[in-house]
Write an enzyme that holds these catalytic residues in place. Structure first.
Site, short mmCIF file in Angstrom:
data_model
loop_
_atom_site.label_atom_id
_atom_site.label_comp_id
_atom_site.label_asym_id
_atom_site.label_seq_id
_atom_site.Cartn_x
_atom_site.Cartn_y
_atom_site.Cartn_z
N ARG A 22 0.84 -1.21 0.00
CA ARG A 22 0.00 0.00 0.00
C ARG A 22 0.87 1.27 0.00
O ARG A 22 1.03 1.93 -1.00
CB ARG A 22 -0.95 -0.02 1.22
CG ARG A 22 -2.08 0.98 1.12
CD ARG A 22 -1.76 2.39 1.60
NE ARG A 22 -1.25 2.44 2.96
CZ ARG A 22 -0.75 3.55 3.51
NH1 ARG A 22 -0.68 4.67 2.81
NH2 ARG A 22 -0.28 3.53 4.75
N ASP A 23 1.50 1.57 1.12
CA ASP A 23 2.25 2.82 1.24
C ASP A 23 3.46 2.82 0.31
O ASP A 23 3.89 3.87 -0.17
CB ASP A 23 2.71 3.01 2.70
CG ASP A 23 3.06 4.46 3.01
OD1 ASP A 23 2.72 5.34 2.20
OD2 ASP A 23 3.67 4.71 4.06
N HIS A 48 5.44 4.60 12.61
CA HIS A 48 5.44 4.52 11.14
C HIS A 48 6.48 5.52 10.64
O HIS A 48 6.21 6.71 10.52
CB HIS A 48 4.03 4.86 10.63
CG HIS A 48 3.87 4.81 9.15
ND1 HIS A 48 3.27 3.74 8.51
CD2 HIS A 48 4.23 5.67 8.17
CE1 HIS A 48 3.25 3.96 7.19
NE2 HIS A 48 3.84 5.13 6.98
N HIS A 74 9.40 6.95 8.00
CA HIS A 74 9.96 7.01 6.65
C HIS A 74 11.45 7.35 6.75
O HIS A 74 11.88 8.01 7.69
CB HIS A 74 9.21 8.03 5.80
CG HIS A 74 7.90 7.49 5.30
ND1 HIS A 74 7.66 7.23 3.98
CD2 HIS A 74 6.77 7.13 5.96
CE1 HIS A 74 6.43 6.74 3.84
NE2 HIS A 74 5.87 6.68 5.03
N CYS A 90 9.99 8.56 -3.25
CA CYS A 90 9.31 9.50 -4.12
C CYS A 90 9.77 9.25 -5.56
O CYS A 90 10.97 9.15 -5.82
CB CYS A 90 9.68 10.91 -3.68
SG CYS A 90 8.32 12.03 -3.84
N ASN A 135 9.41 3.96 3.18
CA ASN A 135 9.25 3.48 4.55
C ASN A 135 10.54 2.80 5.02
O ASN A 135 11.36 2.37 4.22
CB ASN A 135 8.13 2.43 4.60
CG ASN A 135 6.77 3.02 4.37
OD1 ASN A 135 6.07 3.39 5.29
ND2 ASN A 135 6.37 3.13 3.11
#
Lengths: 305, 305
Positions: free
Chosen positions: A12-13, A204, A206, A237, A246
């Site tokens: 997902r992320d 969570h 990054h 990105c 992540n």
């Protein structure tokens, strides 16, 4: 601490930030490799409008394609009631709602102010709970916002309290733009501990500035026992090749196991998922363990590709 | 803690592991950018036999080409008396001797056992001190050896005691193959603290498995105040593209400054050195801050290349 729950958010992320869009069959194959490696908590997609995130437009199809396993939990993000209705028609086990601790980021991301977002999430949580589903909450930009800079921890505390009151069982605190360092993680968690039980919080992180693993380590020291991560370190990105997404599941698993904390994940099998993702996405992924294992295997067995 | 000494080892430990050999003029330009960014402790080369490390065969020429600045210290490795003699004919300010905590690694690297290495180093240290020069010691494979696996901390303690007795002012503990995690760093440093004053120790972490910054963080907590790093995260193994070298100076500076620890280094100016190294080496370097700053500048000002 002997056990940590890892929530695998790569599908997902991770994939939502990759420029190349994978087919449902490819995602299914990646999910199967992750499961074979021992991943139990698998966030697979987001039921947002396909126009927002075309990478995840096959949400329902993917959810329906995955094997039904009693010990694996499939999770998905739902932005609103409509998304939840679509998700409820699939075998997804658990849902997550999301908003931002920064007013500007929330407006840019969700097109609403934080206050106006609350009733939308409340409706989703109530409906999901009524169907017997657990709901997680994501709060993004907890450690910094690309528009507002520093975000007061009071914002996060208020949002967390609101989410818990709705019936959300856990809140994942997001360092969305990867600016946090250990001191800030300690300070924020300490400040939140006054009102939010730490066992309701997840980290969570990054890795935009390389600090994600250090932040994860410190958050464990502060009592966090659930961490989100993405296999391969997916989610960089698209316009910055080599930039990080992540925290990489491989790197986190390596560190945790060396620290004597069990993850239930087989590192070599996990790398198989990462190497497949590299092939499918046509690029190297940032996980250091993934790269060093590749070099190791290459040295032992000749070229892997 | 308010200040940390960073020893920039990119031009030595970084470049010696890169497959492309840079010209003296290119290295000089990199050194000048590092100095412009505020780097004060600059390990520039190694006076080993050129056959061993062709990347550094211009040691004397490079040392002579650099600007004479009162607040910048140039450092170089010297393997033996012959290397020291060559180095003493240049303006290098400080020398470093090196050996391994693992017998097998020492034999593979230096072609001698640990015991037989000691008299060689002793001769170097005595001669350097007689010329009024400081000498640092490097101990490699402290946290693990590619041949022997776990290396007993007693080996390291004994070597450190020997080095200090010779007159070495500081010992840099190397995680040469990047296997350490925070627990191990804590355990080793705690064990060493019994015999070696912590202010005589420095941390030298490689990021092969992504743990270098977390290890650096923990070593600071344990009282270490000197850390080695390489700009760009230089030093990845040539046969593993994307694999990591030393902890990246940019990422370390970012974390330290956010932790409220002054480094005296300007991060944007430091990135100029990293971007130049990328251009000269023809590859992306692993530092996350370098990549995210590049993306940021790109977004602001159009393509940087």
């Amino acid at each position: 601490m002997r056990e940590v729950t890892l929530v695998e958010v790569g599908l997902r992320d991770g994939l939502q930030n990759e420029s190349r869009i994978l087919s449902t069959a490819d995602k299914k194959q990646l999910a199967e490799r992750l499961i074979a490696a021992g991943v139990k908590e698998l966030e697979i997609t987001s039921f947002v409008h396909p126009r927002w995130i075309p990478q995840l437009s096959d949400a329902a199809e993917l959810a329906r394609s995955l094997p039904d396993l009693s010990d694996v939990r499939y999770r998905a993000l739902v932005p609103n009631r409509k998304g939840l209705e679509r998700a409820l028609e699939t075998p997804v086990d658990e849902f997550a709602v999301f908003l931002s601790a920064s007013e500007t980021h929330n407006r840019k991301n969700i097109n609403k102010g934080i206050r106006e977002t609350f009733p939308v999430l409340e409706e989703v949580v109530r409906a999901a709970l009524a169907r017997g589903k657990r709901v997680r909450g994501y709060v993004s930009t907890v450690f910094g916002c690309p528009y507002e800079g520093e975000v007061p921890v009071a914002n996060t505390a208020e949002i967390c309290e609101g989410l818990l009151k709705m019936g959300v069982y856990e809140i994942s605190l997001g360092d969305t733009i990867g600016v946090a360092t250990p001191r800030q993680v300690k300070e924020k968690l300490k400040a939140l501990a006054g009102t939010i039980p730490v066992e309701r919080l997840a980290g969570h992180f990054h890795d935009t500035r390389g600090t994600a693993l250090a932040n994860a380590y410190v958050s464990l020291e502060m009592g966090i026992t659930t961490l989100d991560s993405a296999f391969g370190g997916l989610g960089g990105c698209p316009y910055a090749p080599g930039a990080a997404g992540n925290v990489a599941t491989e790197d986190l698993v390596y560190m945790l196991e060396q620290e004597g904390i069990r993850t239930g994940i087989d590192l070599e099998a996990l790398c198989e998922a990462g190497w497949l993702a590299e092939k499918l996405l046509g690029q190297r992924l940032p996980s250091k363990v993934l790269q060093s294992m590749a070099a190791h295997c290459q040295a032992k067995e000749g070229n892997r590709e």
